[in-house]
Every structure is written in structure tokens, then in C-alpha cells.
Design a protein around this motif. Sequence first.
Motif, PDB file in Angstrom:
ATOM      1  N   GLU A  16       4.131   6.140  -4.907  1.00  0.00           N
ATOM      2  CA  GLU A  16       4.146   6.375  -6.352  1.00  0.00           C
ATOM      3  C   GLU A  16       3.200   7.515  -6.727  1.00  0.00           C
ATOM      4  OE1 GLU A  16       2.936   2.998  -8.751  1.00  0.00           O
ATOM      5  OE2 GLU A  16       5.035   2.367  -8.825  1.00  0.00           O
ATOM      6  N   ARG A  17       1.985   7.436  -6.186  1.00  0.00           N
ATOM      7  CA  ARG A  17       0.985   8.464  -6.521  1.00  0.00           C
ATOM      8  C   ARG A  17       1.395   9.814  -5.947  1.00  0.00           C
ATOM      9  NH1 ARG A  17      -1.295   3.748  -7.139  1.00  0.00           N
ATOM     10  NH2 ARG A  17      -3.328   3.426  -8.110  1.00  0.00           N
ATOM     11  N   ALA A  35       0.840  -1.204   0.000  1.00  0.00           N
ATOM     12  CA  ALA A  35       0.000   0.000   0.000  1.00  0.00           C
ATOM     13  C   ALA A  35       0.869   1.246   0.000  1.00  0.00           C
ATOM     14  CB  ALA A  35      -0.922  -0.007   1.213  1.00  0.00           C
ATOM     15  N   GLU A  69       2.291   2.023  -3.409  1.00  0.00           N
ATOM     16  CA  GLU A  69       1.321   2.689  -4.296  1.00  0.00           C
ATOM     17  C   GLU A  69       1.117   4.140  -3.879  1.00  0.00           C
ATOM     18  OE1 GLU A  69       0.013   1.476  -7.052  1.00  0.00           O
ATOM     19  OE2 GLU A  69       1.229  -0.293  -6.733  1.00  0.00           O
TER      20      GLU A  69
END
Lengths: 218, 152
Positions: free
Chosen positions: B51-52, B45, B48
Amino acid sequence: MSRAQANLPALVVALLLVTTSVGVTVGLAASAFAGADADPADARLAGSLSERLVAADGPLSVRANVLSRAAVENASSDSLPENASIRVRLGGDPILEQGDPDGGATMQRIVLVVDAERRTFEPALTGRDAVTLPRRTSNATLTIDPRPGASVTAVRANDRVVLHDPGGLDGTYDIALARYDTVELSFDASRDLVAGSVTVTYRVETTTKAVLEVTADA
Amino acid sequence: MSDQQSRAVVPSVGKALEAGIVVMFVALLTTTLFGSVVPNARTAAADEVGERTLQHAAASVEQAVPPVGANVAVERRVSLPGTIRGRGYRIEADGNALVLVHANQRVGGRTPLSLPDRVRSVRGNWTGGDAVVRVEQHPDGGLVVVLTEGSA
């Protein structure tokens, strides 16, 4: 012995059920993570690169969303960010390539491609001393060479004075015009002008639509 | 007689056996879940989210630079997550790219920025929460993008 341990199989079955449900839950969570595993880097880079290329101050553009054919043909990959594989295509033909993008994200944009050239013509100037440019253009170059005895004192573009010299205009002049109007150039001359007294050179833009395709693989 | 004695013992042995099995099962399950499954999920999690966050930061930096004009001063607020995986992190400018630095090895990344040639350099760093990106003029012409902390 066997009678007292009669609920042991029941316990084992219960534990198996709990284990199975835990396993299923963990599997569901893993598949949820797999589904959320987007790769935002490629899409973001492709999007911002395509925006950069069509921006008004972009390396290939004349105006916003309008690319110049000459700039496209001489495009160099210096303007691309390093450490990323990028391919830019215009109407299917690759114009910029850096690395070899394998997969990645692709962003498509509709753009205009401008072919600019300069055309020259000599108005006949029969009747009124005026000429209408056949195309809209942002600038023109006038070469005024009146016959002896005649003199041109002013040039108007749609009744706006763009050149004025009471002593007579003679030579080459650059004039700025509005791109949004069809321009009529009229000449104030002491005598009726003959063909060849004025030469007009103006910029012609031929635009074609094309799809700009940016593929980025960071 | 001996049969009668052992019959009285049997239920307690059975119960002890059952309790032992349940305790061992719970211990095994807890070890498996908190030893690898939960930390892996948290890291996945966090990966991600990281990354975002990095892409959001990069997009904000790119949008802060106005399309035209050399004489500009822009200040734009960027909202970033306070922590990733319960730990602080840092987004640094490195040349023409942004780098996400996190204590966890598997969280991090680097993304190139696509900025106009007028931008001479990108500097500064963000440590999450409220952040501000400023676009300033460089004394020798061109623009400088500075990442700073928000005033909050």
C-alpha cells in the motif's frame, strides 16, 4: 506409579507457560499490525487533489492558491479522478461532489477566492491631465474620445509610455499594467482635456479568505 | 516380586511419556506458527508495504509533473522496495491510475492519480528497485508520463 510421574504436572505447567507466552507474543504482533494499518491512499489522494485544485494551472484557480469565484460556481467534476468518492467544500459549502465519501481523509487548505468585476469611470481631469486608478489592476481599457480640436498623443502609466500615436489617439485601447503598483495614468494632450474625454475600465479583484476542504475516500 | 519389577520400568515409561508430550507440543506449536500465524503476519506486513509503495509511487508520479509549462522534459528517480514478501511485483500504469500487481492475492491495489489536464497519458511499468519517471512532450501537444526502470 504416582511417585515416578511426579514431574508430569511440572511439565504441563511449563508447557502452559510457554503456550501462554507464545500466545501473548502473537497477540502483541497482531496489535502492532493493527496499529500500523494506516490507510495512506485516502490521505495521499486528498492531499494531491487539494494541491491540484490550488495549483496555478488548476481547474478553479486564477493564480497559485487563489480560486476564481466564477470558476468555483461552474465547477464540474470532470477534473476529478474516477473510481474515488470525493467531496470538495469551500468555506463549508460543497462545490464538487463525486460519489458519497464515507469517512476517508480530509485535507484543508486556506485559499483566497477572487470575485472579479470590471468597473468603469470617467475621470474629471481637472488640473493635470492625469488620473490614479483606485485599485491595483493588471490591465485596463481606455476609451479616448477627445473634443474636437484636442488630440491625445501619448498615455503614460507611472511615466512609462503605454500608448503613443503622434497623429492622435482616438478609440478603445487595452493596456497592460503592473499588478504590484498603484497606477497613475497621465495623458499628453495638445489642449487641456475636459471630463468625458477619457473613459477608463479596469478589472477589480475582491478577495476573501476561505478554507478549501477536500475529502477523499478511495 | 512383581511390584519390584514394575518399579524399575516406571521411570523409563515416565520419561518416554514426558518426551512424547514435549515432542508433540513442539510439533503442534511449529505447525500452528508456520502454518498460519507467520504467513498471515508476513502477508499483513506485505499488504502494508505494498500500500505504502503504491502511494509513494503515485505521489512521485504526481510530483514529477511540473506545475506550469508545456515544453518540459523531466526525469525523476524513484526508490521502491526491491521485493515485497520476498517476491517480485509490478506497478503498472492503467489509464489514470496506478495498479500494484503481486503474486500474492492479498497484496495489491489500485490508486487514482490526480494529474493536470495537460497530461495525455501515463504508460509503462515498474518492477521495483530503482525506477525512473519521465515526463515528455507528446508530438500532438500535451505531456506523456512514462514509467521506466532505472539505469542501475
